[in-house]
Scaffold this motif. Structure first.
Motif, PDB file in Angstrom:
ATOM      1  N   GLN A   9       0.758  -1.467  -0.005  1.00 15.53           N
ATOM      2  CA  GLN A   9       0.018   0.088   0.030  1.00 15.53           C
ATOM      3  C   GLN A   9       0.338   1.330   0.260  1.00 15.53           C
ATOM      4  O   GLN A   9       0.209   2.808  -0.646  1.00 15.53           O
ATOM      5  CB  GLN A   9      -0.986   0.214   1.079  1.00 15.53           C
ATOM      6  CG  GLN A   9      -2.309   1.144   1.136  1.00 15.53           C
ATOM      7  CD  GLN A   9      -2.824   1.054   1.996  1.00 15.53           C
ATOM      8  OE1 GLN A   9      -3.012   0.014   2.856  1.00 15.53           O
ATOM      9  NE2 GLN A   9      -3.631   2.101   2.834  1.00 15.53           N
ATOM     10  N   ALA A  10       1.925   1.381   0.986  1.00 16.64           N
ATOM     11  CA  ALA A  10       2.593   2.922   0.700  1.00 16.64           C
ATOM     12  C   ALA A  10       3.555   3.361  -0.787  1.00 16.64           C
ATOM     13  O   ALA A  10       3.634   4.233  -0.927  1.00 16.64           O
ATOM     14  CB  ALA A  10       3.871   2.368   1.737  1.00 16.64           C
ATOM     15  N   THR A  11       3.652   2.077  -1.952  1.00 19.03           N
ATOM     16  CA  THR A  11       3.928   2.201  -2.971  1.00 19.03           C
ATOM     17  C   THR A  11       2.913   3.466  -2.953  1.00 19.03           C
ATOM     18  O   THR A  11       3.330   4.040  -4.601  1.00 19.03           O
ATOM     19  CB  THR A  11       3.966   1.673  -3.646  1.00 19.03           C
ATOM     20  OG1 THR A  11       2.768   0.204  -3.923  1.00 19.03           O
ATOM     21  CG2 THR A  11       5.614   0.568  -3.292  1.00 19.03           C
ATOM     22  N   TYR A  12       1.468   3.894  -3.155  1.00 22.27           N
ATOM     23  CA  TYR A  12       0.521   3.928  -3.572  1.00 22.27           C
ATOM     24  C   TYR A  12      -0.078   5.616  -2.966  1.00 22.27           C
ATOM     25  O   TYR A  12       0.273   6.150  -3.823  1.00 22.27           O
ATOM     26  CB  TYR A  12      -1.194   3.615  -3.888  1.00 22.27           C
ATOM     27  CG  TYR A  12      -0.705   1.941  -4.550  1.00 22.27           C
ATOM     28  CD1 TYR A  12      -0.639   2.255  -5.794  1.00 22.27           C
ATOM     29  CD2 TYR A  12      -0.410   0.528  -4.027  1.00 22.27           C
ATOM     30  CE1 TYR A  12       0.191   0.645  -7.152  1.00 22.27           C
ATOM     31  CE2 TYR A  12      -0.097  -0.448  -4.669  1.00 22.27           C
ATOM     32  CZ  TYR A  12       0.060  -0.616  -6.163  1.00 22.27           C
ATOM     33  OH  TYR A  12       0.338  -1.294  -6.862  1.00 22.27           O
ATOM     34  N   ASN A  13       0.317   5.122  -1.286  1.00 22.90           N
ATOM     35  CA  ASN A  13      -0.270   6.358  -0.774  1.00 22.90           C
ATOM     36  C   ASN A  13       0.784   7.524  -0.440  1.00 22.90           C
ATOM     37  O   ASN A  13       0.897   7.786   0.538  1.00 22.90           O
ATOM     38  CB  ASN A  13      -1.215   5.950   0.636  1.00 22.90           C
ATOM     39  CG  ASN A  13      -0.223   4.933   1.710  1.00 22.90           C
ATOM     40  OD1 ASN A  13       0.659   4.605   1.798  1.00 22.90           O
ATOM     41  ND2 ASN A  13      -1.528   4.582   2.648  1.00 22.90           N
ATOM     42  N   GLY A  14       2.052   6.476  -0.506  1.00 22.52           N
ATOM     43  CA  GLY A  14       3.552   6.982  -0.163  1.00 22.52           C
ATOM     44  C   GLY A  14       3.506   7.266   1.553  1.00 22.52           C
ATOM     45  O   GLY A  14       4.380   8.428   1.891  1.00 22.52           O
ATOM     46  N   ASN A  15       3.047   5.911   2.130  1.00 25.22           N
ATOM     47  CA  ASN A  15       4.278   6.071   2.847  1.00 25.22           C
ATOM     48  C   ASN A  15       5.182   5.902   3.475  1.00 25.22           C
ATOM     49  O   ASN A  15       5.177   4.049   4.154  1.00 25.22           O
ATOM     50  CB  ASN A  15       2.753   5.011   4.006  1.00 25.22           C
ATOM     51  CG  ASN A  15       2.955   4.772   5.800  1.00 25.22           C
ATOM     52  OD1 ASN A  15       3.711   6.045   6.099  1.00 25.22           O
ATOM     53  ND2 ASN A  15       2.046   4.315   6.240  1.00 25.22           N
ATOM     54  N   ILE A  16       6.263   6.209   3.348  1.00 22.20           N
ATOM     55  CA  ILE A  16       7.822   6.022   2.651  1.00 22.20           C
ATOM     56  C   ILE A  16       8.541   6.470   3.998  1.00 22.20           C
ATOM     57  O   ILE A  16       8.310   8.098   3.419  1.00 22.20           O
ATOM     58  CB  ILE A  16       7.806   5.920   1.146  1.00 22.20           C
ATOM     59  CG1 ILE A  16       6.975   4.541   0.379  1.00 22.20           C
ATOM     60  CG2 ILE A  16       9.152   5.357   1.146  1.00 22.20           C
ATOM     61  CD1 ILE A  16       7.247   5.410  -0.705  1.00 22.20           C
ATOM     62  N   GLU A  17       9.685   5.872   4.622  1.00 24.31           N
ATOM     63  CA  GLU A  17      10.656   7.489   5.402  1.00 24.31           C
ATOM     64  C   GLU A  17      11.804   7.147   4.723  1.00 24.31           C
ATOM     65  O   GLU A  17      12.261   6.010   3.554  1.00 24.31           O
ATOM     66  CB  GLU A  17      10.731   6.222   7.119  1.00 24.31           C
ATOM     67  CG  GLU A  17       9.512   6.213   7.358  1.00 24.31           C
ATOM     68  CD  GLU A  17       9.363   7.769   8.169  1.00 24.31           C
ATOM     69  OE1 GLU A  17      10.029   9.076   7.392  1.00 24.31           O
ATOM     70  OE2 GLU A  17       8.098   8.023   8.354  1.00 24.31           O
ATOM     71  N   SER A  18      12.141   7.961   4.692  1.00 24.67           N
ATOM     72  CA  SER A  18      13.848   7.692   4.461  1.00 24.67           C
ATOM     73  C   SER A  18      14.877   8.016   5.352  1.00 24.67           C
ATOM     74  O   SER A  18      15.027   8.747   6.134  1.00 24.67           O
ATOM     75  CB  SER A  18      14.436   9.595   3.454  1.00 24.67           C
ATOM     76  OG  SER A  18      15.332   9.606   3.241  1.00 24.67           O
ATOM     77  N   VAL A  19      15.491   7.041   5.162  1.00 25.79           N
ATOM     78  CA  VAL A  19      16.588   6.209   6.583  1.00 25.79           C
ATOM     79  C   VAL A  19      17.769   6.271   6.053  1.00 25.79           C
ATOM     80  O   VAL A  19      17.857   6.070   5.061  1.00 25.79           O
ATOM     81  CB  VAL A  19      15.901   5.166   7.142  1.00 25.79           C
ATOM     82  CG1 VAL A  19      16.808   4.514   8.022  1.00 25.79           C
ATOM     83  CG2 VAL A  19      14.474   4.735   7.112  1.00 25.79           C
ATOM     84  N   ILE A  20      18.245   6.617   7.427  1.00 25.34           N
ATOM     85  CA  ILE A  20      20.052   7.156   7.462  1.00 25.34           C
ATOM     86  C   ILE A  20      20.785   5.777   8.930  1.00 25.34           C
ATOM     87  O   ILE A  20      19.792   6.081   9.961  1.00 25.34           O
ATOM     88  CB  ILE A  20      20.700   8.136   7.423  1.00 25.34           C
ATOM     89  CG1 ILE A  20      20.176   9.143   6.426  1.00 25.34           C
ATOM     90  CG2 ILE A  20      22.263   8.743   7.661  1.00 25.34           C
ATOM     91  CD1 ILE A  20      21.227  10.742   6.003  1.00 25.34           C
TER      92      ILE A  20
END
Length: 157
Positions: A9-20
């Motif tokens: 689902q995150a690929t469609y609603n943008g529930n993604i984090e930029s992580v280091i």
């Protein structure tokens, strides 16, 4: 080694984090979030799970870009420590395929994978305990880029 986002689902609603992170990680790893990275507007600190009863797991799945095909292939891709990587929140019903080197133990169809403290790999288990907070059901054994892999579905979040 590798991951495929079959239905996330995150690929469609943008529930993604930029992580280091402070360690190199392969795609398919499971991490948790520590806090914001100093000097970065949106990047968060990624860490190995330390309390799987509380910490929400995220799936590491950055684009697998290999710049020099003479020296490396897709199997050599790594998320380098100190550089931003992409991590996805799991949603109930998401399906993902990971190569088996990202699983601790042997995954079996209709059994489960669970996050464990101190590891960025999911652990294969036959059954779930009552206090298991996050669980992933093994759907099938497949191949991914010619490597043994496991396709799983988010069963409990």
């Amino acid at each position: 080694m590798s991951v495929r986002l079959d239905k996330v689902q995150a690929t469609y609603n943008g529930n993604i984090e930029s992580v280091i992170t402070n360690v190199d990680l392969k795609n398919g790893a499971v991490i948790t979030i520590g806090g914001l990275v100093d000097g970065h507007r949106e990047a968060v600190i990624g860490a190995t799970p330390t309390d799987v009863a509380i910490d929400m797991p995220l799936l590491v799945a950055s684009p697998e870009i290999v710049y020099d095909s003479n020296k490396h292939n897709i199997h050599d891709f790594i998320n380098v420590k100190g550089k931003p990587l992409r991590a996805y929140y799991y949603t109930l019903g998401d399906t993902v395929t990971v190569t088996d080197d990202m699983i601790d133990g042997t995954s079996v169809k209709n059994q489960y994978l669970i996050p464990v403290n101190g590891s960025s790999k999911l652990k294969a288990v036959a059954d779930l305990s009552d206090n298991t907070r996050y669980a992933f059901k093994v759907l099938e054994k497949v191949k991914l880029y010619g490597e043994p892999a496991t396709r799983y579905k988010v069963a409990k979040v």
